[in-house]
Design a protein around this motif. Structure first.
Motif, mmCIF file in Angstrom:
data_model
loop_
_atom_site.group_PDB
_atom_site.id
_atom_site.type_symbol
_atom_site.label_atom_id
_atom_site.label_comp_id
_atom_site.label_asym_id
_atom_site.label_seq_id
_atom_site.Cartn_x
_atom_site.Cartn_y
_atom_site.Cartn_z
ATOM 1 N N PHE A 57 22.697 32.643 -81.274
ATOM 2 C CA PHE A 57 23.735 31.846 -81.951
ATOM 3 C C PHE A 57 24.849 31.459 -80.985
ATOM 4 C CE2 PHE A 57 21.629 34.219 -85.341
ATOM 5 C CZ PHE A 57 21.375 33.199 -86.247
ATOM 6 N N ASP A 58 24.478 31.223 -79.733
ATOM 7 C CA ASP A 58 25.456 30.858 -78.710
ATOM 8 C C ASP A 58 26.209 29.580 -79.060
ATOM 9 O OD1 ASP A 58 26.739 30.627 -76.079
ATOM 10 O OD2 ASP A 58 25.276 29.046 -75.738
ATOM 11 N N ASP A 59 25.489 28.557 -79.497
ATOM 12 C CA ASP A 59 26.144 27.277 -79.802
ATOM 13 C C ASP A 59 27.176 27.442 -80.911
ATOM 14 O OD1 ASP A 59 24.662 25.988 -77.900
ATOM 15 O OD2 ASP A 59 23.141 25.267 -79.290
ATOM 16 N N GLU A 60 26.823 28.201 -81.939
ATOM 17 C CA GLU A 60 27.752 28.415 -83.050
ATOM 18 C C GLU A 60 28.971 29.218 -82.606
ATOM 19 O OE1 GLU A 60 23.757 27.509 -84.652
ATOM 20 O OE2 GLU A 60 24.520 28.850 -83.109
ATOM 21 N N ILE A 61 28.733 30.254 -81.789
ATOM 22 C CA ILE A 61 29.846 31.069 -81.294
ATOM 23 C C ILE A 61 30.748 30.241 -80.388
ATOM 24 C CG2 ILE A 61 30.430 33.057 -79.843
ATOM 25 C CD1 ILE A 61 27.858 34.387 -80.837
ATOM 26 N N GLU A 62 30.144 29.439 -79.519
ATOM 27 C CA GLU A 62 30.923 28.591 -78.616
ATOM 28 C C GLU A 62 31.768 27.597 -79.392
ATOM 29 O OE1 GLU A 62 29.682 26.694 -74.502
ATOM 30 O OE2 GLU A 62 29.144 25.324 -76.133
ATOM 31 N N MET A 63 31.205 27.017 -80.452
ATOM 32 C CA MET A 63 31.945 26.035 -81.234
ATOM 33 C C MET A 63 33.146 26.676 -81.938
ATOM 34 S SD MET A 63 32.533 23.021 -82.152
ATOM 35 C CE MET A 63 31.139 22.315 -81.295
ATOM 36 N N ILE A 64 32.936 27.885 -82.462
ATOM 37 C CA ILE A 64 34.051 28.576 -83.122
ATOM 38 C C ILE A 64 35.132 28.944 -82.114
ATOM 39 C CG2 ILE A 64 34.695 30.702 -84.344
ATOM 40 C CD1 ILE A 64 31.907 30.629 -85.636
ATOM 41 N N THR A 65 34.716 29.391 -80.941
ATOM 42 C CA THR A 65 35.667 29.870 -79.933
ATOM 43 C C THR A 65 36.392 28.731 -79.233
ATOM 44 O OG1 THR A 65 34.163 31.742 -79.555
ATOM 45 C CG2 THR A 65 35.911 31.387 -77.937
ATOM 46 N N TYR A 66 35.681 27.632 -78.976
ATOM 47 C CA TYR A 66 36.253 26.553 -78.161
ATOM 48 C C TYR A 66 36.258 25.211 -78.905
ATOM 49 C CZ TYR A 66 35.502 29.882 -74.343
ATOM 50 O OH TYR A 66 35.523 30.988 -73.537
ATOM 51 N N GLN A 67 36.562 25.245 -80.172
ATOM 52 C CA GLN A 67 36.519 24.004 -80.952
ATOM 53 C C GLN A 67 37.460 22.941 -80.385
ATOM 54 O OE1 GLN A 67 37.114 24.555 -85.129
ATOM 55 N NE2 GLN A 67 36.731 22.427 -85.640
ATOM 56 N N ASP A 68 38.669 23.320 -79.988
ATOM 57 C CA ASP A 68 39.637 22.350 -79.460
ATOM 58 C C ASP A 68 39.166 21.742 -78.147
ATOM 59 O OD1 ASP A 68 41.277 22.894 -81.606
ATOM 60 O OD2 ASP A 68 42.535 24.334 -80.514
ATOM 61 N N GLU A 69 38.385 22.497 -77.386
ATOM 62 C CA GLU A 69 37.908 22.008 -76.086
ATOM 63 C C GLU A 69 36.626 21.186 -76.200
ATOM 64 O OE1 GLU A 69 38.742 25.134 -76.676
ATOM 65 O OE2 GLU A 69 40.517 25.456 -75.403
#
Length: 478
Positions: A57-69
């Motif tokens: 679930f890397d993509d989902e975790i990345e989106m939650i963590t770095y949504q502004d970026e």
């Protein structure tokens, strides 16, 4: 007197007793192998399953963590990639841009990899419509990278890789011995075959462990084999080395670099196809192409010959059939542009569309183009297997893999609980299965060890150590 004579058992009965003794001895020998392998393997299976879930679930975790970026507002026109590159280089004057990753959706930002002066690698995100730098993602500090490093090396480098390879190899032994123990052969084993008994906790844990492990053994085996292909000894020396380029395929008269495809990877991320990792890269040859202008500045290497810049390469990528890809930029005067779209790197989901293309940085000539059709049979199996392993094929594939990870955790925990419940209070404190002597049984053990040594060298080392420990430490206590 007739009544006092000792009666000898019939020959058939004696033979039957001997056969039963051998069967019992074989059963307990296999149980002991299963037990020792399980002692080592279970912590690793738990670790691999949990870190696998994080990576899944890397993509989902990345989106939650770095949504502004990562999130941008789509507009009608995008800026040329060269302008985006200039803005990144201006923002990071002491860094080196190594890679361009176009967005996978119109509302996602483009990414440039920048290698900083301190050696760290960061993904700089940029709004492709406005040119605004949105932020950076430290590749060495992401959840995925941490999980991937633990998954591959336990954060111990090469020694961690060896330990995990031993665990994966012994897991295959664990599957084989477990299936033997699970298969019904008498009333006791038939009673728990493909059913759960709730009469007591020990039986319930035994049935839970044995039945789930057996039913999911093929799935676990596929995960193990695809993972083993990345390891140093079994993968790098015995399998990968014989299924890479140029085994039957060479670059012809094109200059070859001292770098391999693996050198293009960032950290422990696998961005290039498995069968290309050990193959050398081709080179651009400035002497053949004549005069050129270049700058070797603190911004990194920048080639400006014949208008072959990043814009022309991106345009060429579309003409070559690339949709989603990573573009590796040349890092020296002999370096090449590398377009990589492969399922192992997560660029695409269908391994049959794998494509790796190297382009001369001075002329734009395609130097090497490797596709699915060039893969060996094993390389094709690896590409397909890794894509399934990573859950990249579809949402259903990802959901199934999440279930598999949870099942592997369940199998491991039930095995630990089963051992904890059945461990004896006397004799051997860790509950080693009983030992029965049988003529010729040691020969079967040596033969089994030889087979393991040929197929999985590091696992054989572990088995020898287990045998020595068993002989020196536990045998006198029986």
């Amino acid at each position: 007197m007739l009544g006092s004579q000792t009666q000898t058992p019939p020959k058939e009965a004696s033979s039957s007793i001997t056969d039963k003794t051998k069967i019992k001895a074989r059963y307990f020998m296999i149980w002991r192998w299963h037990f020792y392998a399980g002692l080592y393997v279970i912590p690793f299976i738990l670790m691999l399953s949990i870190t696998g879930l994080v990576m899944l679930f890397d993509d989902e975790i990345e989106m939650i963590t770095y949504q502004d970026e990562l999130v941008v507002m789509p507009e009608a026109m995008t800026l040329p990639v060269s302008i985006q590159l200039d803005k990144v280089q201006t923002m990071y004057p002491h860094g080196t841009v190594t890679q361009f990753i176009p967005s996978k959706a119109i509302d996602r930002a483009n990414k440039f990899d920048v290698r900083l002066a301190d050696g760290r690698s960061v993904l700089v995100t940029i709004n492709q419509y406005t040119g605004d730098i949105l932020g950076e993602i430290d590749r060495s500090d992401s959840w995925y990278q941490l999980a991937n490093d633990i998954h591959g090396t336990l954060l111990l480098g090469q020694w961690g890789d060896y330990l995990i390879e031993i665990a994966a190899s012994l897991s295959i032994l664990l599957i084989g011995t477990g299936l033997y123990l699970w298969w019904p052969r008498d009333h006791a084993s038939i009673a728990g075959f493909l059913k759960l008994r709730f009469s007591n906790t020990r039986l319930f844990m035994r049935d839970l462990h044995a039945n789930f492990a057996a039913l999911f053994s093929i799935v676990l085996l596929l995960f193990l084999l695809s993972g083993l292909a990345w390891t140093s000894v079994w993968g790098g020396k015995l399998v990968q080395a014989w299924n890479t380029f140029p085994v039957y395929y060479t670059w012809g008269d094109k200059p070859e670099s001292h770098l391999t495809h693996a050198d293009l990877n960032h950290g422990s991320e696998k961005e290039l196809p498995w069968n290309l990792e050990q193959s050398v890269l081709p080179e651009s040859n400035q002497h053949i192409h004549g005069a050129y202008t270049s700058s070797e500045t603190d911004k990194g290497y920048v080639a400006t010959q014949n208008n072959i810049n990043i814009d022309s390469i991106v345009k060429q990528a579309r003409g070559l059939g690339f949709t989603q890809y990573k573009l590796f930029l040349p890092q020296s005067e002999k370096g090449v542009y590398t377009l990589a779209a492969n399922s192992m790197g997560g660029d695409i989901t269908d391994p049959r569309l794998d494509k790796t293309t190297h382009i001369d940085q001075y002329t734009g000539d395609v130097l090497v183009d490797v596709t699915w059709d060039d893969y060996t049979v094993l390389a094709k199996l690896m590409a397909a297997g890794i894509s399934l392993h990573q859950g990249d094929v579809s949402v259903f594939n990802k959901a199934l893999n999440a279930v598999f990870c949870l099942v592997f955790v369940l199998i491991s925990l039930s095995g630990m609980l089963m051992w904890w419940i059945r461990r004896p209070s006397g004799k051997t404190r860790i509950g080693i299965p009983p030992h029965f002597e049988s003529e010729g049984l040691w020969k079967a053990g040596i033969a089994g060890l030889f087979v393991v040594a040929v197929c999985f060298p590091l696992a054989s080392v572990a088995l020898v150590l287990f045998g020595l420990a068993d002989w020196l430490m536990f045998k006198p206590r029986r």
